[in-house]
Structures are given as structure tokens and as C-alpha cells.
Design a protein around this motif. Sequence first.
Motif, PDB file in Angstrom:
ATOM      1  N   VAL A  27       7.718 -23.940   7.069  1.00 11.50           N
ATOM      2  CA  VAL A  27       7.186 -24.879   8.045  1.00 11.50           C
ATOM      3  C   VAL A  27       5.681 -24.702   8.129  1.00 11.50           C
ATOM      4  O   VAL A  27       5.175 -23.578   8.194  1.00 11.50           O
ATOM      5  N   GLY A  28       4.932 -25.810   8.123  1.00 12.97           N
ATOM      6  CA  GLY A  28       3.483 -25.746   8.246  1.00 12.97           C
ATOM      7  C   GLY A  28       2.793 -26.800   7.423  1.00 12.97           C
ATOM      8  O   GLY A  28       3.441 -27.642   6.786  1.00 12.97           O
ATOM      9  N   ASN A  29       1.458 -26.808   7.448  1.00 11.20           N
ATOM     10  CA  ASN A  29       0.653 -27.758   6.679  1.00 11.20           C
ATOM     11  C   ASN A  29       0.287 -27.148   5.327  1.00 11.20           C
ATOM     12  O   ASN A  29      -0.232 -26.035   5.263  1.00 11.20           O
ATOM     13  N   TYR A  30       0.560 -27.886   4.242  1.00  9.98           N
ATOM     14  CA  TYR A  30       0.264 -27.428   2.893  1.00  9.98           C
ATOM     15  C   TYR A  30      -0.396 -28.560   2.110  1.00  9.98           C
ATOM     16  O   TYR A  30      -0.256 -29.741   2.446  1.00  9.98           O
ATOM     17  N   ASP A  31      -1.118 -28.174   1.050  1.00 12.62           N
ATOM     18  CA  ASP A  31      -1.736 -29.185   0.192  1.00 12.62           C
ATOM     19  C   ASP A  31      -0.673 -30.034  -0.492  1.00 12.62           C
ATOM     20  O   ASP A  31      -0.868 -31.216  -0.734  1.00 12.62           O
ATOM     21  N   GLU A  32       0.463 -29.417  -0.836  1.00  7.92           N
ATOM     22  CA  GLU A  32       1.554 -30.166  -1.428  1.00  7.92           C
ATOM     23  C   GLU A  32       2.285 -30.957  -0.338  1.00  7.92           C
ATOM     24  O   GLU A  32       2.263 -30.584   0.831  1.00  7.92           O
ATOM     25  N   GLY A  90       9.529  -0.852 -30.725  1.00 13.71           N
ATOM     26  CA  GLY A  90      10.597  -1.449 -29.933  1.00 13.71           C
ATOM     27  C   GLY A  90      10.425  -1.208 -28.450  1.00 13.71           C
ATOM     28  O   GLY A  90      10.596  -2.125 -27.633  1.00 13.71           O
ATOM     29  N   VAL A  91      10.075   0.030 -28.083  1.00 12.00           N
ATOM     30  CA  VAL A  91       9.868   0.351 -26.664  1.00 12.00           C
ATOM     31  C   VAL A  91       8.687  -0.443 -26.101  1.00 12.00           C
ATOM     32  O   VAL A  91       8.739  -0.951 -24.971  1.00 12.00           O
ATOM     33  N   THR A  92       7.614  -0.558 -26.899  1.00 13.96           N
ATOM     34  CA  THR A  92       6.442  -1.320 -26.440  1.00 13.96           C
ATOM     35  C   THR A  92       6.797  -2.781 -26.194  1.00 13.96           C
ATOM     36  O   THR A  92       6.405  -3.371 -25.184  1.00 13.96           O
ATOM     37  N   LEU A  93       7.555  -3.370 -27.117  1.00 14.22           N
ATOM     38  CA  LEU A  93       7.977  -4.762 -26.938  1.00 14.22           C
ATOM     39  C   LEU A  93       8.879  -4.904 -25.719  1.00 14.22           C
ATOM     40  O   LEU A  93       8.769  -5.863 -24.949  1.00 14.22           O
ATOM     41  N   PHE A  94       9.783  -3.938 -25.525  1.00 11.19           N
ATOM     42  CA  PHE A  94      10.697  -4.009 -24.386  1.00 11.19           C
ATOM     43  C   PHE A  94       9.941  -3.896 -23.067  1.00 11.19           C
ATOM     44  O   PHE A  94      10.177  -4.671 -22.130  1.00 11.19           O
ATOM     45  N   LEU A  95       9.016  -2.922 -22.995  1.00  8.39           N
ATOM     46  CA  LEU A  95       8.280  -2.723 -21.752  1.00  8.39           C
ATOM     47  C   LEU A  95       7.336  -3.876 -21.445  1.00  8.39           C
ATOM     48  O   LEU A  95       6.968  -4.089 -20.289  1.00  8.39           O
ATOM     49  N   ASN A  96       6.935  -4.610 -22.490  1.00  7.06           N
ATOM     50  CA  ASN A  96       6.000  -5.716 -22.296  1.00  7.06           C
ATOM     51  C   ASN A  96       6.659  -7.071 -22.557  1.00  7.06           C
ATOM     52  O   ASN A  96       5.978  -8.044 -22.851  1.00  7.06           O
ATOM     53  N   GLN A  97       7.982  -7.125 -22.432  1.00 10.84           N
ATOM     54  CA  GLN A  97       8.660  -8.380 -22.703  1.00 10.84           C
ATOM     55  C   GLN A  97       8.218  -9.479 -21.745  1.00 10.84           C
ATOM     56  O   GLN A  97       8.107 -10.642 -22.124  1.00 10.84           O
ATOM     57  N   SER A  98       7.943  -9.119 -20.507  1.00 10.50           N
ATOM     58  CA  SER A  98       7.482 -10.137 -19.559  1.00 10.50           C
ATOM     59  C   SER A  98       6.099 -10.637 -19.924  1.00 10.50           C
ATOM     60  O   SER A  98       5.750 -11.796 -19.677  1.00 10.50           O
ATOM     61  N   VAL A  99       5.288  -9.759 -20.554  1.00  9.79           N
ATOM     62  CA  VAL A  99       3.948 -10.167 -20.977  1.00  9.79           C
ATOM     63  C   VAL A  99       4.029 -11.164 -22.127  1.00  9.79           C
ATOM     64  O   VAL A  99       3.291 -12.152 -22.184  1.00  9.79           O
ATOM     65  N   PHE A 100       4.959 -10.938 -23.048  1.00  3.90           N
ATOM     66  CA  PHE A 100       5.035 -11.754 -24.250  1.00  3.90           C
ATOM     67  C   PHE A 100       6.000 -12.934 -24.139  1.00  3.90           C
ATOM     68  O   PHE A 100       6.198 -13.655 -25.089  1.00  3.90           O
ATOM     69  N   THR A 101       6.651 -13.104 -22.988  1.00  2.00           N
ATOM     70  CA  THR A 101       7.621 -14.198 -22.885  1.00  2.00           C
ATOM     71  C   THR A 101       7.293 -15.142 -21.745  1.00  2.00           C
ATOM     72  O   THR A 101       6.644 -16.154 -21.932  1.00  2.00           O
ATOM     73  N   SER A 102       7.709 -14.826 -20.534  1.00  2.00           N
ATOM     74  CA  SER A 102       7.615 -15.826 -19.469  1.00  2.00           C
ATOM     75  C   SER A 102       7.147 -15.232 -18.154  1.00  2.00           C
ATOM     76  O   SER A 102       7.722 -15.480 -17.104  1.00  2.00           O
ATOM     77  N   SER A 103       6.118 -14.442 -18.188  1.00  2.00           N
ATOM     78  CA  SER A 103       5.627 -13.821 -16.962  1.00  2.00           C
ATOM     79  C   SER A 103       4.844 -14.788 -16.094  1.00  2.00           C
ATOM     80  O   SER A 103       4.588 -14.515 -14.937  1.00  2.00           O
ATOM     81  N   ASN A 104       4.480 -15.931 -16.660  1.00  2.00           N
ATOM     82  CA  ASN A 104       3.620 -16.849 -15.931  1.00  2.00           C
ATOM     83  C   ASN A 104       4.464 -17.782 -15.073  1.00  2.00           C
ATOM     84  O   ASN A 104       5.124 -18.682 -15.580  1.00  2.00           O
ATOM     85  N   SER A 105       4.469 -17.576 -13.771  1.00  2.00           N
ATOM     86  CA  SER A 105       5.288 -18.385 -12.878  1.00  2.00           C
ATOM     87  C   SER A 105       4.662 -18.405 -11.491  1.00  2.00           C
ATOM     88  O   SER A 105       3.825 -17.563 -11.162  1.00  2.00           O
ATOM     89  N   ILE A 106       5.079 -19.371 -10.692  1.00  2.00           N
ATOM     90  CA  ILE A 106       4.642 -19.485  -9.300  1.00  2.00           C
ATOM     91  C   ILE A 106       5.877 -19.634  -8.427  1.00  2.00           C
ATOM     92  O   ILE A 106       6.720 -20.503  -8.672  1.00  2.00           O
ATOM     93  N   HIS A 107       5.988 -18.786  -7.428  1.00  2.00           N
ATOM     94  CA  HIS A 107       7.082 -18.873  -6.462  1.00  2.00           C
ATOM     95  C   HIS A 107       6.506 -19.460  -5.179  1.00  2.00           C
ATOM     96  O   HIS A 107       5.719 -18.804  -4.497  1.00  2.00           O
ATOM     97  N   TYR A 108       6.892 -20.680  -4.884  1.00  2.00           N
ATOM     98  CA  TYR A 108       6.354 -21.358  -3.707  1.00  2.00           C
ATOM     99  C   TYR A 108       7.083 -20.869  -2.462  1.00  2.00           C
ATOM    100  O   TYR A 108       8.046 -21.464  -1.988  1.00  2.00           O
ATOM    101  N   ILE A 109       6.624 -19.787  -1.925  1.00  2.00           N
ATOM    102  CA  ILE A 109       7.158 -19.246  -0.680  1.00  2.00           C
ATOM    103  C   ILE A 109       6.051 -18.498   0.037  1.00  2.00           C
ATOM    104  O   ILE A 109       5.275 -17.768  -0.586  1.00  2.00           O
ATOM    105  N   ASN A 110       5.969 -18.703   1.331  1.00  2.00           N
ATOM    106  CA  ASN A 110       4.999 -18.004   2.161  1.00  2.00           C
ATOM    107  C   ASN A 110       5.774 -17.126   3.132  1.00  2.00           C
ATOM    108  O   ASN A 110       6.283 -17.611   4.152  1.00  2.00           O
ATOM    109  N   PRO A 111       5.921 -15.833   2.835  1.00  2.00           N
ATOM    110  CA  PRO A 111       6.750 -14.969   3.690  1.00  2.00           C
ATOM    111  C   PRO A 111       6.203 -14.808   5.105  1.00  2.00           C
ATOM    112  O   PRO A 111       6.940 -14.417   6.004  1.00  2.00           O
ATOM    113  N   LYS A 112       4.914 -15.115   5.299  1.00  2.00           N
ATOM    114  CA  LYS A 112       4.327 -14.987   6.637  1.00  2.00           C
ATOM    115  C   LYS A 112       4.557 -16.230   7.489  1.00  2.00           C
ATOM    116  O   LYS A 112       4.332 -16.200   8.698  1.00  2.00           O
ATOM    117  N   ALA A 113       4.977 -17.326   6.828  1.00  2.00           N
ATOM    118  CA  ALA A 113       5.206 -18.567   7.567  1.00  2.00           C
ATOM    119  C   ALA A 113       6.642 -18.634   8.080  1.00  2.00           C
ATOM    120  O   ALA A 113       7.530 -17.912   7.615  1.00  2.00           O
TER     121      ALA A 113
END
Length: 651
Positions: free
Chosen positions: A155-160, A29-52
Amino acid sequence: MVNQVTEKKWTRLLEKPGFKWLAILAILGVTLFLNQSVFTSSNSIHYINPKAEIDMDNLTGHTIEQHFFANEAIRSISLTVYSEESEFEVPVTVSLYKTASGERIGQGTQVATSINQAATVEFSFPDTESFALTEYNLKISSEGAGPKLQVKTNVGNYDETMFIDGSQVKGRLIFKVEYTNNLFLSFALLTMLLLAVSLYLLFFQKYISLRPEQYFLVLALLSGLVMTFIVPSGQEPDSGDHILRAFDVSYGNYKPLLSKGNDRSIQMPDNFEIYDDTIIEPNLNLGLSRVQQMLTDQFDSDFGKNYDYRYKKQYASLVYLPQGFGLYLGRVWGLNEFNMLSLARLYNLLTYIGLSYISIKIIPVYKTFMLAVGLLPMSIYQASSISADAIINGFLFLFIAMIVQLTLQARKTSLVQLILPSFLLYIVYLAKPAYLPVALLIFIIPLSKYHRLSARIMRILIFLGITISVAGLLFAFFSGRLMLAEGNPVYPDQLTFVLHNLIPTVRIFLHTLSQNAVQYLIWLNTLGWLTYSLGFLVFAIPIFLVWIGLVDHDESMQLNLLQKILILLALGGTVTAIFIGLYIYDDVNEIGGSLMLGVQGRYFIPLFILPFLLIKSPVKITKDPFFTHRVAGFSGLALTYSALTLIRMIY
């Protein structure tokens, strides 16, 4: 007295089966809890550039469009809206389209509710099933009465590309895309099953009566299945070379089967170029798109083109028969790329397990040690790939086991019994000539163990071997083919440098060991073309192996001085041959370079047992009657940790 009574109570409690089952369930149970992001929905992209630079654009009364690319199924899209009002309830509408076709994937409206001038809205899009690289068009708008809403943009030039009311602007909407990870449910099931079995071996030793080879069979099969399906094909060392040769064999080009080939021409499917056989860099979450693309594509079933291939002359086709048979069946059954390559890897895994199982069963000493070496993360990683190294390791395990068995057996030995181990070593030699010095182990079998005629033949062979070797060396030195230290500043190739500078080469070898010895231990515990590090196992595995080697004695070897010298020569000669062979033939080395680059810890896996054969009697570190059970359990835990690490890094 009270402390002793309390200690006994705790001991009895810990020994109860119910408590142990509770502990196993808690760990799972602890292993599943600690790795819940691994086994569920950890794959994501946040489109933000904090340096821009960040800008605010009005959403109310406007339509903002953002084009972006994705090669995975989209689960949801979320973004944050803002208002000058501290509290608001305003509807926000989001639509998702395929840019090329204009097809609307989905649309939804959600009321953005906030009490602190900001609210996050999230929209689900379960119908995005295209796994190829696709450009999407995200449209957001808000027409509701009430406070005006704004969104943040970079603000800036992006491929999107970003549009406001149909006019293109320089910038990019700040939002987050979450991808579906349905495959992770099967990953979790396989990994948790491996963990549960490993824990059971550790907690319930009294109820298990398996032999070492049976422990190996169970854990190798479970962990091998985990890595077969979790690791995307193409991540093993020299993956491109191995898969090409396996395809060639699958087309029936298996001749010559037991010797080096005469050409470098191989066959592969006509559309093989769609298989991007590149290494997936860790922590970029690229594994899912790789697997999903392979699930939707198929290799051509007809005969492919001929290509030039550098290893066709080196490897005997025998070590590619299991993988080739799997690829052949995959074409016959019309499997997609993922299932076809997984089938080939599965046959390779089963062959490795069979060879290692026999090795552990027949070797009279160090059965538990052989069990642990066969279950090393790198060993199973290679076995569950298409790499021929798995078969080569299995052949070497079996060769060493047979020689040790012949050395210690009570009955007489005949030369006929040396045919199979000699054949195994011959096949290994064709692929990796550096392992040839291991042949010296044949001579640790005492001549007194042979039948009279066999003993005479062995004496003649030993005499001829020594005579020819000494005569060859003398001729090479007198003819100038070998030199201790010529010292020329320039050489045409690395081989000439080594042959004419034996003493400097020895110095370079020793310098390499002193500089990189720790690195080789790290590479032993690094998977995926030396990219996926296994953390603390870098140090735990070597210590674990040394501990097993010191205490694991089923029977004493009782070797004499000559036998020990031969084992040392076999070990030292093979290690030296590996270093110098890579120094000469690997492209990363400059002629006469001060370090021998290209050496990897995986090359030494079959040799680990040799130093411990020299120990006359075990070190009395432990008298644990369940020693083998605990070693098997720990090996299973190490493999579980490896699987979780790979999932986290690849996906």
C-alpha cells in the motif's frame, strides 16, 4: 617409520599427473557451482517493500494490472497466490503487454497447486528483446471454480501504476522479475579458461619451459580479454576524458603527435550524448542493461561536432593512437557501440602487452617482479580500457628496463642509446609531469660505461644541470618566488600557497602519508573508479609484491652509494611530485588544506620496482626452482578472482 611410508605414498600420489588434472577439474567445477548465480540468472528485481504496509486483494473474478519499467530482456515473472483453503488447484492466467503500443508479449495459464494455503506461479516471456527503458503492463486473473485466490500488494504511492478491474489504486503488486543473462555464458567461458591456465601453471611446472615475458604474454592476453568484454566501457578512471580524446584522434586529429596541443577543441560523433558515460554503482545489477543498450546502438559514422576539452593541450596524441585506430575501424566496419569500444580497448591492451613484454625481456634483474606488477588487477584493468594510463605505464616500464639494462651491460654505452628512453619519458612528461623526476635514473649509468666522447658530454650536461638548478633555486628565493613559510592567511590559488610555504607543504605531505598510507594500498586493489573492491587482495597483493621483490634476483645490481642515492631521489621525488601536483591542480583540495586529496594507488604502479633495485643480494626465503611459474599462477588466480568479483558486482 609407518608415518614416513604413508607420507611418501601421499607425496607420490600428489605428484601424479592424473591426480593434478582431477584437482584442476574439481576446482573448476566448484568455482562454477559457487558462482552459478553469477553466470546464470542473478539479475532480478523483487517488487516488495518490507517497510510498507501489506494488503491482500482478491484475484478470483477480478483482473489486476501492474505497470512496471524494465530496460533488460525479461526471462520470467513470478508471484505468490493465497487462499483460505489449505489445499487448492486453481488456474491463474498472466499476460504481458507493452504499455505504449499495446502489443502483447506473451500469455500463459498455470494451475496454482498448494497444500499450505499459498502457491508460487512462474511464467516465462522469452520474446522481450527490447533493451531500451520500456514500460510493461502485467495482467493477472483467475476465473477457475474452487477456492478464492488473493495476492499481496504494498500500500502506498509508487512510480509504477496498479489497476484493479480498470480502476487505478494506490499500491503495487508484489511480484518478481527475472532477467536473461545470455552474455554470462561467454563471461563464464573466458573466466574459466583464465582459471584453468592459472591452475595448470601451478600444478604442472615441470612440463612448462616458458620465460617470464612469455608467461606475461599468455596471462595478460587472457585476463585482458576477460576484462575487455566483461567490464562495460566507461568504468575506468577519468573514462569520459579518455574516450573523448580517443574519438578526436580517430577522426584524424592526431597533430601535434609528439607535443602538447595548441587548442582544446575535439571532435566526437553527433549522437555521442546517447552514450551515458557514467560509473555503474556496485551491487545494483545495472551492467547487463548497459551492455545490451550499447549492443543495439551505433555511433554516427560522419564527422561530429567540436567541443571544448580540458586535456587537449596536455596529452600527446601518440598515447591515443591505438584506441583511436580501433574507433576508426569500428566506424568503417559499422560496428555497434559495444563492439566499437571493445575494439578500441583491445588495441590499447595489445599495445600495453607489447611494451611490457619487451620490458620484461630486456631487463636483466627482477623479471619475475616485473611480470607480477604487469599482471596486477589494476594494471590489466587499465590496459583493457581506453585509458591512456595503460600506454603511459608501458612507456615507464620500458624506460626503467632500458636504463637498468644499460647500467648492467658489459659493453660500452653511447648517447645514442639514451635517445629512445629519453623520448619515452618525454611523452610521459607531456601527460603527467609528476613522473619527470624518474629522469634521474639516467645518471645511475656509470660514466665509465660510456665511450670517451659520450662520457665527456655527460659530464658537461651534469655540470650544467646542477649549476642551472642551484642558480634557479637561489634566484627564486632571493626574488621572493619561493619562500620557506610566508604564513599569509589567504592565498589566491593553491600554487601560490605551495611556492610561498615550502616547509608547511612538506608537513602536509608527511601528514597525508601518515593518515592515508593504508588507503592508498586499498585503492591499488580497487577497480572501477575506486568503487569495486577486491576484498582480501587488498592485503594479499602488497604482501605478494614485497615477497617477490625480496627473493627475485636474476642478477645482483651491485650499486654504489651515489647510484642508490639517485634511485631514492627518483623514487621520492616522483612520489612527492604526484602528491603535490594533485594538491595543486585537483579541484578537491582547498587552498592550504591539511591533507593532499586525490592521490590513488594506481599512480605508483610503474615505481614499484625502484625500492628493490637498492637490495644488494636476495633474501634466501626460498630456493624453489619453479618460483616464476608459481608467481605467474598466483597472478592468474588473482586476476580470475578479480573477474568474478567484477561480474558479481556489476551484473
